[in-house]
Structures are given as structure tokens and as C-alpha cells.
Design an enzyme around this catalytic site. Sequence first.
Site, PDB file in Angstrom:
ATOM      1  N   ASP A  52      32.676  46.485  43.383  1.00  0.00           N
ATOM      2  CA  ASP A  52      32.276  45.931  42.082  1.00  0.00           C
ATOM      3  C   ASP A  52      30.519  46.342  42.003  1.00  0.00           C
ATOM      4  OD1 ASP A  52      34.605  45.354  41.228  1.00  0.00           O
ATOM      5  OD2 ASP A  52      34.121  43.034  40.905  1.00  0.00           O
ATOM      6  N   ASN A  96      36.935  48.162  38.151  1.00  0.00           N
ATOM      7  CA  ASN A  96      37.739  47.264  37.508  1.00  0.00           C
ATOM      8  C   ASN A  96      36.656  46.056  37.680  1.00  0.00           C
ATOM      9  OD1 ASN A  96      39.469  45.485  36.282  1.00  0.00           O
ATOM     10  ND2 ASN A  96      40.942  45.661  38.058  1.00  0.00           N
ATOM     11  N   ASP A 331      39.076  31.614  40.185  1.00  0.00           N
ATOM     12  CA  ASP A 331      39.336  32.676  41.277  1.00  0.00           C
ATOM     13  C   ASP A 331      39.789  31.923  42.472  1.00  0.00           C
ATOM     14  OD1 ASP A 331      38.429  34.427  39.400  1.00  0.00           O
ATOM     15  OD2 ASP A 331      36.628  34.980  40.393  1.00  0.00           O
ATOM     16  N   GLU A 359      42.523  40.940  37.183  1.00  0.00           N
ATOM     17  CA  GLU A 359      42.759  42.436  37.870  1.00  0.00           C
ATOM     18  C   GLU A 359      44.328  42.700  37.681  1.00  0.00           C
ATOM     19  OE1 GLU A 359      40.359  40.334  38.681  1.00  0.00           O
ATOM     20  OE2 GLU A 359      39.110  41.066  40.170  1.00  0.00           O
ATOM     21  N   HIS A 403      42.388  42.397  44.745  1.00  0.00           N
ATOM     22  CA  HIS A 403      42.015  41.899  45.978  1.00  0.00           C
ATOM     23  C   HIS A 403      42.103  40.487  46.254  1.00  0.00           C
ATOM     24  CE1 HIS A 403      38.209  40.180  43.588  1.00  0.00           C
ATOM     25  NE2 HIS A 403      39.271  40.460  42.674  1.00  0.00           N
ATOM     26  N   ARG A 404      42.236  39.771  45.303  1.00  0.00           N
ATOM     27  CA  ARG A 404      42.634  38.289  45.678  1.00  0.00           C
ATOM     28  C   ARG A 404      44.132  38.197  46.139  1.00  0.00           C
ATOM     29  NH1 ARG A 404      37.906  36.230  45.059  1.00  0.00           N
ATOM     30  NH2 ARG A 404      36.661  36.884  43.331  1.00  0.00           N
ATOM     31  N   LYS A 434      37.201  45.638  46.364  1.00  0.00           N
ATOM     32  CA  LYS A 434      36.397  44.877  45.257  1.00  0.00           C
ATOM     33  C   LYS A 434      35.518  44.144  45.422  1.00  0.00           C
ATOM     34  CE  LYS A 434      37.678  43.593  40.451  1.00  0.00           C
ATOM     35  NZ  LYS A 434      36.812  42.590  40.125  1.00  0.00           N
TER      36      LYS A 434
HETATM   37  O1  S3P Z   1      31.108  35.846  35.363  1.00  0.00           O
HETATM   38  C1  S3P Z   1      31.504  35.979  36.512  1.00  0.00           C
HETATM   39  O2  S3P Z   1      31.123  36.290  37.320  1.00  0.00           O
HETATM   40  C2  S3P Z   1      33.107  35.828  36.714  1.00  0.00           C
HETATM   41  C3  S3P Z   1      33.630  35.018  35.557  1.00  0.00           C
HETATM   42  C4  S3P Z   1      35.172  34.507  35.620  1.00  0.00           C
HETATM   43  O3  S3P Z   1      35.977  35.132  34.867  1.00  0.00           O
HETATM   44  P1  S3P Z   1      36.623  34.733  33.329  1.00  0.00           P
HETATM   45  O4  S3P Z   1      35.152  33.831  32.792  1.00  0.00           O
HETATM   46  O5  S3P Z   1      37.006  35.589  32.548  1.00  0.00           O
HETATM   47  O6  S3P Z   1      37.462  33.627  33.628  1.00  0.00           O
HETATM   48  C5  S3P Z   1      35.626  35.018  37.064  1.00  0.00           C
HETATM   49  O7  S3P Z   1      37.080  35.182  37.028  1.00  0.00           O
HETATM   50  C6  S3P Z   1      35.167  36.235  37.520  1.00  0.00           C
HETATM   51  O8  S3P Z   1      35.529  36.622  38.838  1.00  0.00           O
HETATM   52  C7  S3P Z   1      33.669  36.357  37.723  1.00  0.00           C
HETATM   53  C1  PEP Z   2      38.299  38.102  37.933  1.00  0.00           C
HETATM   54  C2  PEP Z   2      37.592  38.926  38.907  1.00  0.00           C
HETATM   55  O1  PEP Z   2      36.966  39.870  38.775  1.00  0.00           O
HETATM   56  P1  PEP Z   2      36.039  40.457  37.554  1.00  0.00           P
HETATM   57  O2  PEP Z   2      34.662  40.352  37.882  1.00  0.00           O
HETATM   58  O3  PEP Z   2      36.351  41.759  37.447  1.00  0.00           O
HETATM   59  O4  PEP Z   2      36.388  39.544  36.321  1.00  0.00           O
HETATM   60  C3  PEP Z   2      37.763  38.109  40.325  1.00  0.00           C
HETATM   61  O5  PEP Z   2      36.913  38.823  41.083  1.00  0.00           O
HETATM   62  O6  PEP Z   2      38.784  37.770  40.796  1.00  0.00           O
END
Ligand code: S3P
Ligand code: PEP
Length: 679
Positions: A52, A96, A331, A359, A403-404, A434
Site C-alpha cells: 500500500d 488495492n 478492520d 479487499e 491480507h486480513r 498489503k
Molecule cells: O482512512 C483509512 O485509513 C481507512 C479507513 C477505513 O475504511 P472505511 O472508511 O472505508 O471503513 C479502513 O477500513 C481502512 O483500512 C483504512
Molecule cells: C480496508 C482496508 O484497506 P484500504 O485502505 O485499502 O481501504 C484494510 O486495510 O483493511
Amino acid sequence: MYRIPFLDLPPLAGAAGTVRLPGSKSISNRVLLLAGLAEGRTLVHELLASDDTAVMLDALRALGCTVEQDSASGALAVTGIGGRLPVHAARLYLGNAGTAMRPLAAALAVLATLQGGEFELSGVARMHERPIGDLVAALRPLGCTIDELGTPGYPPLRLRGTAGGRLALERAIRVRGDVSSQFLTALLLALPLAADAQDIVVEVDGELISKPYVEITLNLLARFGIAVRREGWQRFTIPQGSRYRTPGTIHVEGDASSASYFVALGAIAATGGDVLRIEGVGSDSIQGDIRFVEAAQAMGADVRTGPGWLEVRRGRWPLQGITLDANHIPDAAMTLAAMALYAEGPTRIEGIASWRVKETDRIAAMAAELRRVGASVVEGADFIEVSAPETWLPAAIRTYDDHRMAMCLSLAAFNPTVGARVPLRILEPHCVAKTFPDYFEALFALAKADPADIPVITVDGPTASGKGTLAAEIAAALGYGLLDSGALYRATGIAAMWDGVSPDDEAALATLAEGLDLRFGDGADAGRTWLRGRDITDELRLETSGLMASRVSAWPAVRAALHALQLSFRRAPGLVADGRDMGTVIFPDAALKVFLTASAQERAARRHKQLISKGISASLADLRADLEARDLRDRSRSVSPLKPAEDALMLDNSALSIEDSVAQVLAWWQQRRPFGHSA
Ligand SMILES: O=C(O)C1=C[C@@H](OP(=O)(O)O)[C@@H](O)[C@H](O)C1
Ligand SMILES: C=C(OP(=O)(O)O)C(=O)O
């Protein structure tokens, strides 16, 4: 990282030790973008190195930022564009990473509109199924030109504009917040680019989900000089005159979502005085996922925290099922579903509709994979309810490039803590790249297992039969550790030469072997060996070392002295051991024993080729004579003579390529594992 099609985890019984977490994904990618937009140089310490952040860094470089390692501090130095585009066209591939796609889409839409440019953003196939329509709908009324190049509402996107354009910022910008908080985050990160002449107001339509992630955004904006005013979770104002100002240096905390796997691990498996210490994140964290700790405590975990650390022990056992609205920890909440495998009563996680657009469809994926290990699962549009297995099943877990899924389901390998004893296969384990490329290495460093549960494959055979190469290839294919037992005898021989000990002095040789200060490299140093701190990798391969090893290894006291050392290589996830008595003496319970042979002529020819390629001249006839003498000595010595174990499978590789031999051994191995039909 394990770049292999599957990773088999043996049944794991306990866990203890210290893990240092990789940096937070959410902080890393926000800091990178802010540093990239700011003027001047930002030193970023403890940045996450993962897929990422790699896509974000590539994007910043493509946009004209300078990214380099700062040799003095070891930090990553990012020199930003100061809000002015030096590059007006780019195609950015963002994998992703939601934290790259959504914020970059907003920032480039704003920059292209004001300064002119054309940018295309794309990602993996799944990224093109992850919604971005609400963000596009918020940006278009401002005057941004955004083309949806695939399915409307999803990436890929093209953002374009001609220099001198303006943004309609007089009225509040409206964005929906109930699909992903990243749309609001994206606007807040990008709009300071346009705040020189007036305040900018962003209003959220509907209930905002994942609120703590917006707090991370506000926190880091403040670090970069932008004080957003917040009214509840509905209205956000970026003050007129806001400009990104680099803090100069910034430290990235460890990832609180990544911490959840180890908090769970401690709660499940840190027993009998053992402690699992997690470093990098703690009570002072700015990440909302730190509140996973409260949920884990409600299930029974014994957790202590301080600034930058957590310590976890098993508390209540079995764990206790809970019902929780996990909207604030989307998460880490997945980890609760894995903890439910060890809980009394069902665990119900609610408020997680967003799992369906991450994901993978995480509600469906979790339900399917937890059922595979034997759990009962009920799923709904925005909840999942998991009850522990009555009977645990050996399962090949699909990971859906998530990944999770890989990290959560790995916790199922600790089933011996509830009296089961089933191995687990994680398919495509490299998806952890990731956010946590070395997750499994970290897990194995903490895990304890009954040695009898750790699979061993032995490869025995005469000199120059190619067993070292074969064993190394098998170990790499399975992600297992490697024991080159011959190296222990060779190293003892080298130590004897250094110390002037005679190869006939059994007692002195045994003393040397017992205190052998030998280290095998791993990671970037894999394949290298140190004796008493000196690199002996090349020396080990010399003919003189081989001959010395053959003499030294004939002594029973030497073999006995090295026995315990060899057993200590049996560690999770498994071991491939090559030598002469691996299957007969050292690992008689090995799950697969291979006895590798090749004709003396073929072996002599291989050795000859090897020496010639190193520029060492040698006579084929002499080599063959040496080799036959050595075979005779190895076969006829009284202790551990070279002979196949009774249950060994014979492999004559005289006419086989290395690939063929590897394929044969892996095929034998597959037949012995319980995953054949489901994998
Ligand atoms: O802003 C961020 O860093 C994130 C927000 C969350 O997503 P959502 O707002 O879509 O739930 C989380 O699931 C993602 O892993 C990271
Ligand atoms: C939802 C996730 O990732 P993203 O930052 O791509 O949304 C995650 O890391 O669980």
C-alpha cells in the site's frame, strides 16, 4: 515474506515473546501524501514498507516529488511539490490501496482543475469494484472533470482540467459518509490546496462510518499546519489561508490493526506466566483501532498498556463471546471473528456493512473460511455471528487477496489450546504484503509448538547427490526452515583445523562440536554461515572441509554432541533437513523421508562441472575415486552409517533435472498432507 502458493501451519500450542509492529498504513499513506503536497523536505521515520505504501510512493515520484533515503537518519525523505504541479500528466497504478486511491483522486481532481493536467488512476481488479462514486459526486459540483473509465461509480478514473480553472467553493461541499469514511478523508486532505481565498466547508450526508479514521486525518492535517474545525461529525471547515507546512520530521506509529492479531494471540496462547509484548503502539495511539483492546478485554484478554506498548496474557479461558457494534474498528473487528473460535457462546459483530466493499466481501469470506475450520456462522447484510467449532477440521483457507483474511485465519492454527490438533493451510499467504509483509515470520517467532507436531522432511544421500540443492528448493517451496546437517560437521572440521585439533582426537572434537558457535543467515543473509563470527560460507564448500567432515563425523561422541543442536532446528512452520542420518537417527519420526542417489559417475561429473565453473581444475577420475572412498567410509562407519531409513522413498536423480526431483518430492509431500482435495 512467503512468496509461495500456500503455507502450511502446524498445530501451534502457545505464544510468548516480543513483536515490533510495522508502521501504521493509515498514518503512513496520509503522511506521504501530505509531505508530497507540502513544500520542503519531510523526514518520515518508521514508515510502513508494504504494497500500500509502495504504490503511494510510486505515485508521488510520478508526480514530481523526490523520495530518497536520508543516510544520516535512516528515515525516508520526501520533498513535496509545494502545491504546484511540476508534472501535468500521469497514469498511476494504485494496487488495492484505498488510502492511496481515494485521497489521490481528490487531490489530483483539485490540482488538475486549478492548474491543468490529465491523470489516470487505476488499480487491481478488486479496486475497480470498490466504490468511489460518492467522492466523484462530491467533486463534480465543484467543477472537477472526472471520467469514469470503467463501471460508473468505480475506478479507474481520469481527472482532467485546463490551467486557470476555478473551483466552486462558495457553498458547502456535500459528501456521503456511510459507505466509506475515506471519501471525507480524501476531501479534507486535498482541499487545503484550494483554501487560499476562502474557508472551505465540507458537510457529511447521512451517518459517517469509521469515524476514528477521520480523527487520524484531522490529527495529521494539524501536524502539517492545517487546523480543521469540526462540528460534530457533520460539518468540517478548512480555514482560509490553510497551507501545508511540513513538520520537518515525523514518526509513524506501529499499526494498531496489525496489533490486533497479536493481542488476540496473547489472549489465546500466552499461558502459564508467558507474556506477549507488542511494541510500536500503545495507550498514546492516535489510531482508532487501539480500541480493539477493549473488545479483546471484554472477551477475556488480560491486556496492560503504556505509551508505545501493549502486554497481553491469557485472562479468562475459554474466551467469552460478545456482541459488539464494531463500526468504530472495522478492520480490527475481523480479528474478533477469529477470537470467536476460542470463545464460549457466540460472538456477534454488528455495524460492519462496510466489510462488504473492502479487499473482498469480508462478511462472506469470513463466514466461508471460519466454517471451513468447523465454526458455525450466521451472516447478515451488516453483521456476522460466529460460534466456536465443535469439531475442528484441517482446512485450506482461501484468502481472497485480503491480507486480513490471512492474518485472522492464521489464529486458527492455535487449536491445540482447546484440545484439537489440526494443521491449517493458508493459500496465497503473500497477500499480507498489503500491510504486513513479514506477518508470518513474526508469528512463527512467537509461536510454540509440540516438536512432534512440526513436520520434518528429511533428504539423506551420499555426497554430491544434489541433496543440498533439493532440500533448499523444497524448503523454499514450502516456506520451511532448512538444516544442512553436513555444514555442522564441516564447521566442526574447520574449527578443528583452526584450533589444531587432530581429526583422530574424538574427545577434543566432541568438545569443539558442543561449543560450536555457528550462525546460519536468514532473510537477506540466507545461505551464509558464520563460525565464531567469521563468514565461512565459501570455506564450507571446499573439498578439504568435506573430507574433514567425513572423518570428524565418524566419531560417535561428535555425532552425539551435535544431536541436540540439530533437533533445535525443528521450528514452525516446518523443517527440511538434509544429511546422511536425518531420517534414520535425528528425525526418525519425520513425516517424509527421501533417500537421494545418483550413480558415482554422474555425481563425479556434477562435482567436476561445479569446480571447473569456479575456475578450480580437477580430474574426473580422481574425483570419482575420492567420492567412492567417501561413500565406503560413510556406509561402513559403525555409528549412523549412510543408509536409507526403512520407510524412506528412494529417488535416483541420475537422469532427472532439479525441477523434476523437486516436483517429485513435493508430490509425495502433498499425498501425505490432509489438504489434498480441498486445496
Ligand atoms: O482512512 C483509512 O485509513 C481507512 C479507513 C477505513 O475504511 P472505511 O472508511 O472505508 O471503513 C479502513 O477500513 C481502512 O483500512 C483504512
Ligand atoms: C480496508 C482496508 O484497506 P484500504 O485502505 O485499502 O481501504 C484494510 O486495510 O483493511
